[in-house]
Design an enzyme around this catalytic site. Structure first.
Site, mmCIF file in Angstrom:
data_model
loop_
_atom_site.group_PDB
_atom_site.id
_atom_site.type_symbol
_atom_site.label_atom_id
_atom_site.label_comp_id
_atom_site.label_asym_id
_atom_site.label_seq_id
_atom_site.Cartn_x
_atom_site.Cartn_y
_atom_site.Cartn_z
ATOM 1 N N SER A 1 -72.227 81.147 10.485
ATOM 2 C CA SER A 1 -73.424 82.100 10.428
ATOM 3 C C SER A 1 -74.244 81.734 9.207
ATOM 4 O O SER A 1 -73.686 81.271 8.469
ATOM 5 C CB SER A 1 -72.891 83.576 10.304
ATOM 6 O OG SER A 1 -73.990 84.376 10.192
ATOM 7 N N GLN B 1 -71.002 78.406 20.786
ATOM 8 C CA GLN B 1 -72.175 78.055 21.239
ATOM 9 C C GLN B 1 -72.138 76.532 21.451
ATOM 10 O O GLN B 1 -73.242 76.016 20.673
ATOM 11 C CB GLN B 1 -73.304 78.392 19.964
ATOM 12 C CG GLN B 1 -73.499 80.064 20.110
ATOM 13 C CD GLN B 1 -74.446 80.462 18.923
ATOM 14 O OE1 GLN B 1 -74.196 79.905 17.767
ATOM 15 N NE2 GLN B 1 -75.091 81.370 19.164
ATOM 16 N N THR C 1 -74.925 75.976 14.298
ATOM 17 C CA THR C 1 -74.874 77.271 15.305
ATOM 18 C C THR C 1 -74.074 78.498 14.669
ATOM 19 O O THR C 1 -73.383 78.101 13.817
ATOM 20 C CB THR C 1 -74.075 76.680 16.667
ATOM 21 O OG1 THR C 1 -72.969 76.455 16.401
ATOM 22 C CG2 THR C 1 -75.096 75.940 17.360
ATOM 23 N N SER C 2 -74.211 79.641 14.916
ATOM 24 C CA SER C 2 -73.750 80.539 14.403
ATOM 25 C C SER C 2 -72.013 80.608 14.747
ATOM 26 O O SER C 2 -71.256 81.219 13.790
ATOM 27 C CB SER C 2 -74.111 81.812 14.769
ATOM 28 O OG SER C 2 -75.524 81.877 14.175
ATOM 29 N N THR C 3 -71.730 80.315 15.750
ATOM 30 C CA THR C 3 -70.123 80.441 16.309
ATOM 31 C C THR C 3 -69.873 79.250 16.878
ATOM 32 O O THR C 3 -70.666 78.413 17.291
ATOM 33 C CB THR C 3 -69.946 81.667 17.243
ATOM 34 O OG1 THR C 3 -70.642 81.302 18.537
ATOM 35 C CG2 THR C 3 -70.590 82.982 16.695
#
Length: 185
Positions: free
Chosen positions: A38, A13, A8-10
């Site tokens: 990211s 999430q 996941t990007s962060t």
């Protein structure tokens, strides 16, 4: 051996990350590499998964955008894995590069995914420009001072940027910016 890769990007999430892990475990992944960075950052766990994979293994991801950031990135990853004789499965598409049709569809869908991303970014830039012109764009809310101080305190204690990010609940890039700004004071 089925190898999973979840991203996941962060760190925010959580639900999406847990859903990926659940899906990868459900198909029998014996080892799952996971990270919360990211797609434009260095993806160390993806690199580790590729290095770990051996001939005959299958690298599984839940969605194509979890694996690659662009068509060229996707094709480069697929080529590295192909040379190692490692297949790729993309679960939400039911795609498997062990078949010629799977290879073709992966390339086509990779192009579509990149196109969608570029269109979304274009719309976002247009929306920000309109909001700025109307005087409504304020930018991202600044990080709270107490969190900024905690980042600095933890860094002085010798804690890694990744662990600081997890502890404070912010991205590593934000930790880096806070520490860089603190050095310039």
């Amino acid at each position: 051996m089925h190898i999973g890769y979840a991203r996941t990007s962060t760190v925010d999430q959580v639900a999406g990350f847990e859903a990926q892990l659940k899906e990868l475990k459900a198909i029998g992944c014996e080892k799952i590499f996971q990270e919360q960075v990211s797609s434009v950052a260095e993806r160390l766990q993806l690199q580790a998964a590729i290095e770990f994979a051996r001939e005959g293994d299958v690298l599984a991801v839940t969605r194509i955008d979890r694996l690659a950031r662009s068509v060229s990135d996707l094709l480069a990853i697929i080529e590295i894995l192909r040379q190692k004789k490692v297949a790729v499965k993309i679960l939400n598409l039911g795609m498997d590069t062990q078949t010629p049709t799977g290879k073709l569809m992966l390339t086509v869908l990779g192009g579509i995914a990149q196109f969608e991303r570029e269109i979304m970014l274009e719309r976002q830039r247009e929306g920000v420009a309109k909001a700025k012109a109307a005087g409504k764009y304020k930018g991202r809310k600044p990080i709270a001072e107490d969190r900024r101080q905690e980042v600095i305190r933890l860094a002085l204690e010798g804690i890694s940027k990744a662990n600081i990010a997890r502890h404070v609940g912010i991205g590593e890039a934000t930790v880096f910016r806070i520490l860089k700004a603190a050095k310039n004071l």
